[in-house]
Design an enzyme around this catalytic site. Structure first.
Site, PDB file in Angstrom:
ATOM      1  N   GLU A  37       0.866  -1.165   0.000  1.00 15.51           N
ATOM      2  CA  GLU A  37       0.000   0.000   0.000  1.00 15.51           C
ATOM      3  C   GLU A  37       0.909   1.224   0.000  1.00 15.51           C
ATOM      4  O   GLU A  37       1.833   1.312   0.821  1.00 15.51           O
ATOM      5  CB  GLU A  37      -0.884   0.015   1.261  1.00 15.51           C
ATOM      6  CG  GLU A  37      -1.849   1.171   1.210  1.00 15.51           C
ATOM      7  CD  GLU A  37      -2.756   1.294   2.431  1.00 15.51           C
ATOM      8  OE1 GLU A  37      -2.800   0.391   3.271  1.00 15.51           O
ATOM      9  OE2 GLU A  37      -3.425   2.348   2.505  1.00 15.51           O
ATOM     10  N   ARG A 262       5.366 -12.786   9.597  1.00 17.20           N
ATOM     11  CA  ARG A 262       6.004 -11.490   9.371  1.00 17.20           C
ATOM     12  C   ARG A 262       7.402 -11.493   9.943  1.00 17.20           C
ATOM     13  O   ARG A 262       7.669 -12.196  10.919  1.00 17.20           O
ATOM     14  CB  ARG A 262       5.258 -10.398  10.154  1.00 17.20           C
ATOM     15  CG  ARG A 262       3.936 -10.008   9.673  1.00 17.20           C
ATOM     16  CD  ARG A 262       3.352  -8.968  10.634  1.00 17.20           C
ATOM     17  NE  ARG A 262       3.663  -7.623  10.199  1.00 17.20           N
ATOM     18  CZ  ARG A 262       2.994  -7.009   9.228  1.00 17.20           C
ATOM     19  NH1 ARG A 262       2.008  -7.612   8.603  1.00 17.20           N
ATOM     20  NH2 ARG A 262       3.315  -5.792   8.870  1.00 17.20           N
ATOM     21  N   LYS A 272       4.633   0.574   9.203  1.00 20.54           N
ATOM     22  CA  LYS A 272       4.675   1.853   8.500  1.00 20.54           C
ATOM     23  C   LYS A 272       4.034   2.963   9.325  1.00 20.54           C
ATOM     24  O   LYS A 272       4.492   4.099   9.307  1.00 20.54           O
ATOM     25  CB  LYS A 272       3.950   1.736   7.151  1.00 20.54           C
ATOM     26  CG  LYS A 272       4.857   1.306   6.026  1.00 20.54           C
ATOM     27  CD  LYS A 272       4.106   1.283   4.713  1.00 20.54           C
ATOM     28  CE  LYS A 272       3.262   0.030   4.615  1.00 20.54           C
ATOM     29  NZ  LYS A 272       2.463  -0.042   3.389  1.00 20.54           N
TER      30      LYS A 272
HETATM   31  P1  ATP Z   1       2.647  -2.122   7.730  1.00 18.36           P
HETATM   32  O1  ATP Z   1       1.923  -2.598   8.922  1.00 18.36           O
HETATM   33  O2  ATP Z   1       4.082  -1.847   7.983  1.00 18.36           O
HETATM   34  O3  ATP Z   1       1.966  -1.003   7.017  1.00 18.36           O
HETATM   35  P2  ATP Z   1       1.512  -3.775   5.799  1.00 18.36           P
HETATM   36  O4  ATP Z   1       1.419  -5.242   5.806  1.00 18.36           O
HETATM   37  O5  ATP Z   1       0.272  -3.017   6.048  1.00 18.36           O
HETATM   38  O6  ATP Z   1       2.660  -3.353   6.759  1.00 18.36           O
HETATM   39  P3  ATP Z   1       1.668  -3.468   2.997  1.00 18.36           P
HETATM   40  O7  ATP Z   1       2.139  -2.315   2.212  1.00 18.36           O
HETATM   41  O8  ATP Z   1       0.222  -3.771   2.977  1.00 18.36           O
HETATM   42  O9  ATP Z   1       2.146  -3.222   4.488  1.00 18.36           O
HETATM   43  O10 ATP Z   1       2.530  -4.751   2.686  1.00 18.36           O
HETATM   44  C1  ATP Z   1       2.864  -5.229   1.421  1.00 18.36           C
HETATM   45  C2  ATP Z   1       3.268  -6.648   1.555  1.00 18.36           C
HETATM   46  O11 ATP Z   1       4.385  -6.770   2.429  1.00 18.36           O
HETATM   47  C3  ATP Z   1       2.167  -7.481   2.140  1.00 18.36           C
HETATM   48  O12 ATP Z   1       2.048  -8.676   1.401  1.00 18.36           O
HETATM   49  C4  ATP Z   1       2.606  -7.733   3.542  1.00 18.36           C
HETATM   50  O13 ATP Z   1       2.105  -8.948   4.018  1.00 18.36           O
HETATM   51  C5  ATP Z   1       4.131  -7.732   3.426  1.00 18.36           C
HETATM   52  N1  ATP Z   1       4.739  -7.342   4.686  1.00 18.36           N
HETATM   53  C6  ATP Z   1       4.533  -6.213   5.387  1.00 18.36           C
HETATM   54  N2  ATP Z   1       5.226  -6.222   6.527  1.00 18.36           N
HETATM   55  C7  ATP Z   1       5.903  -7.381   6.559  1.00 18.36           C
HETATM   56  C8  ATP Z   1       6.810  -7.996   7.492  1.00 18.36           C
HETATM   57  N3  ATP Z   1       7.151  -7.402   8.635  1.00 18.36           N
HETATM   58  N4  ATP Z   1       7.317  -9.205   7.178  1.00 18.36           N
HETATM   59  C9  ATP Z   1       6.993  -9.806   6.027  1.00 18.36           C
HETATM   60  N5  ATP Z   1       6.158  -9.302   5.119  1.00 18.36           N
HETATM   61  C10 ATP Z   1       5.607  -8.102   5.379  1.00 18.36           C
HETATM   62 MG    MG Z   2      -1.397  -2.773   4.975  1.00 22.98          MG
END
Ligand code: ATP
Ligand code: MG
Length: 554
Positions: A37, A262, A272
């Site tokens: 995102e 994760r 983020k």
């Molecule tokens: P955040 O909570 O940091 O915003 P998010 O999962 O909401 O993380 P996205 O931009 O939606 O962030 O993530 C893109 C991809 O990266 C998704 O498939 C998510 O599952 C993966 N991802 C995000 N954080 C991690 C992590 N700590 N370890 C492994 N994969 C991750």
């Molecule tokens: Mg997200």
């Protein structure tokens, strides 16, 4: 532990895919996607997902798309889109196709119409708060909304008018009609569209309704023909919804969602939202601050793409959440830089040395190897002259036991140059040492002195040939291993995460470093040139990592 040169270790996802290929599922194709995102910069957790998705595709002659999951316009921006593209490329990956979920808004809308026509979605007028109340709990079933029985014709009419902008934000939502008594709360008629009058960074003001994440994600995957939709564990409970939507819509492609744990990394934060808070509240100097676990921060600190890929491979892939020690990441970069970074000399806190028996106007251009084990990395010229600078703490008037460096009356070797002897210590009126008067032994260039042993070797630069530099010594951003578990993670910030040394000097060969030039400053640590903050007359270098795990001095 595996290294970069060996075959990647197997893991449960590689096994699933190998099996699928054996059974010729998906006609032998492997198509994955990385779906960030654009609401912030990518962090090291994302690197795990990137390496997995792009890696799995590459290993199987497949494809991997980059797709921006841009359904939350309030928090998203083109700055983030550009940063994410740059970071994925920098990590060394190339996407097959670039997509935005917003490209599918029209299709997503048609699919919603289809669900309504099939009697599987309805327009609800309950408020957000009421919807929450009606949803029930883990132990109690939910309650059906009075609008659940609205006719198909009326739902169609209301949904079209939602799109046309006839209603206020929040007045209605479109919900999937699934099961208010489902043990899985995600299946209790989740909202799939909401009214939201916000400008979207790509579609502008074209839409005042936006599809929800769960609904958008599975359809976007299906549209792109994704075979394996890899996501993190928190989506496990959403998988029934993912499958439900695609089953109702009878999409020709039905990707398989597989969840993995994760990455959680000690002494930092991988969220983020919280990273955004660090930036906006100015606890750090922006998303690319070298203390940030963002890809941009790691790049600026001097991490290499290879070290990050190596890290992601090393930590493995499981379904159990666990914490990874920061030492693992530091190990990966140290390995890479130890092998590949050219050596150079920098003096953090200079002490002036005048070599009395060296000719006033002479400069010798000494040739020094760039890497002790790798002659192929070449040699550089290090000028030697009458006045040189050494590290203040490489001289001791009253040496502690086992001190092998310079003492009054003692000798020490200057790395790549001569043996010098300290003959006199010059002090100011307050008794501070300001200069040493030394002599050099002209017979010791590249060979041992006759009849005596000189054990210590120290680094140095020629005063007139060296350049002023600022060295920034970064330490871990948090003082506890899991700041996320603190009542307020901001209280766990390490007040000593940055030490700035602004009167350093670096050797003459560093006249014009390029962005991302990395060095081992001998005996000091690994550093990366900071092209952003360097100015004419002052070079800035960021410490990537110390030489050893525990700071030891020779
Ligand atoms: P955040 O909570 O940091 O915003 P998010 O999962 O909401 O993380 P996205 O931009 O939606 O962030 O993530 C893109 C991809 O990266 C998704 O498939 C998510 O599952 C993966 N991802 C995000 N954080 C991690 C992590 N700590 N370890 C492994 N994969 C991750
Ligand atoms: Mg997200």
């Amino acid at each position: 532990m595996s290294t970069n040169d060996t075959q990647p270790a197997s893991n449960f996802i590689r096994q699933i895919i190998a099996n699928d290929l054996k059974e010729n599922k998906n006609e032998g194709k492997v198509i994955t996607r990385f779906p960030p995102e654009p609401n912030g910069y990518l962090h090291i957790g994302h690197a795990k997902s990137i390496c997995l998705n792009f890696g799995i595709a590459a290993e199987n002659n497949g494809r991997c798309n980059l797709r921006f999951d841009d359904t939350n316009p309030e928090k998203e921006s083109d700055e983030y889109v550009q940063a994410i593209k740059r970071d994925v490329e920098w990590l060394g990956f190339e996407w097959s196709e670039l997509h935005h979920a917003s490209d599918y808004f029209e299709q997503l809308y048609s699919f919603a119409i289809q669900l309504i026509e099939q009697g599987q979605a309805y327009v609800d007028s309950l408020s957000a708060e009421q919807i929450r109340e009606y949803r029930g709990t883990l132990t109690e079933p939910g309650k059906e909304s009075p609008d659940r029985s609205r006719s198909i014709a009326e739902n169609l009419d209301l949904f079209k008018r939602m799109r046309a902008g006839e209603f206020a934000d929040g007045q209605y939502v479109l919900r999937a009609k699934i099961d208010m008594a489902s043990p899985n709360i995600n299946m209790r008629d989740p909202a799939i569209y909401r009214i939201r009058r916000v400008h979207h960074q790509r579609t502008g003001n074209d839409w005042c309704i936006y599809p929800m994440y769960d609904y958008t994600h599975c359809i976007s995957d299906a549209i792109e023909g994704i075979t394996h939709s890899l996501c993190t564990l928190e989506f496990e409970d959403h998988r029934p919804l993912y499958d439900w939507v695609l089953e109702q819509l009878k999409t020709p492609c039905h990707p398989q969602q597989i969840e993995f744990a994760r990455l959680q990394l000690e002494y930092t934060i991988v969220s983020k939202r919280k990273l955004n808070q660090l930036v906006t509240e100015k606890h750090v100097h922006g998303w690319d601050d070298p203390r940030m676990p963002t890809i941009a921060g790691l790049r600026r600190a001097g991490f290499t793409p290879k070290s990050i890929r190596d890290f992601c491979e090393r930590i493995g892939l499981t379904k159990q959440n666990s914490w990874i020690e920061m030492g693992v990441l530091e190990y990966c970069i140290r390995e890479d830089l130890n092998d590949n970074a050219p050596r150079a000399m920098a003096v953090l806190q200079p002490l002036r040395i005048v070599i009395d028996n060296y000719p006033e106007v002479q400069t010798e251009q000494l040739e020094v190897g760039n890497h002790p084990q790798k002659p192929e990395l070449g040699k550089r010229i290090v000028p030697f002259s009458k006045v040189i600078l050494i590290e203040q703490d490489d001289f001791a008037e009253v040496p502690p036991p086992k001190f092998k460096r310079l003492i009054a009356g003692g000798e020490v070797r200057l790395r790549g140059a001569y043996v010098i002897q300290c003959n006199k210590v010059i002090k100011d009126a307050d008794g501070n040492i300001i200069e040493l008067r030394c002599s050099y032994d002209p017979d010791t260039l590249g060979k041992n002195p006759e009849g005596r042993k000189v054990k210590g070797v120290i680094h140095w630069v020629s005063e007139q040939h060296s350049y002023p530099a600022e060295l920034r010594l970064y330490n871990r951003l948090f003082k506890v291993p899991s700041p996320d578990n603190e009542p307020n993670f901001l209280d766990a910030i390490n007040p000593e995460s940055l030490e700035v040394l602004s009167d350093c000097r670096v050797e003459a060969s560093l006249a014009q470093p390029q962005p991302e030039n990395r060095y081992q400053f001998e005996r000091i640590g690994y550093f990366c040139f900071d092209a952003i903050d360097s100015i004419e007359g002052k070079l800035v270098f960021n410490r990537t990592v110390t030489l050893r795990d525990n700071w030891e001095k020779d």
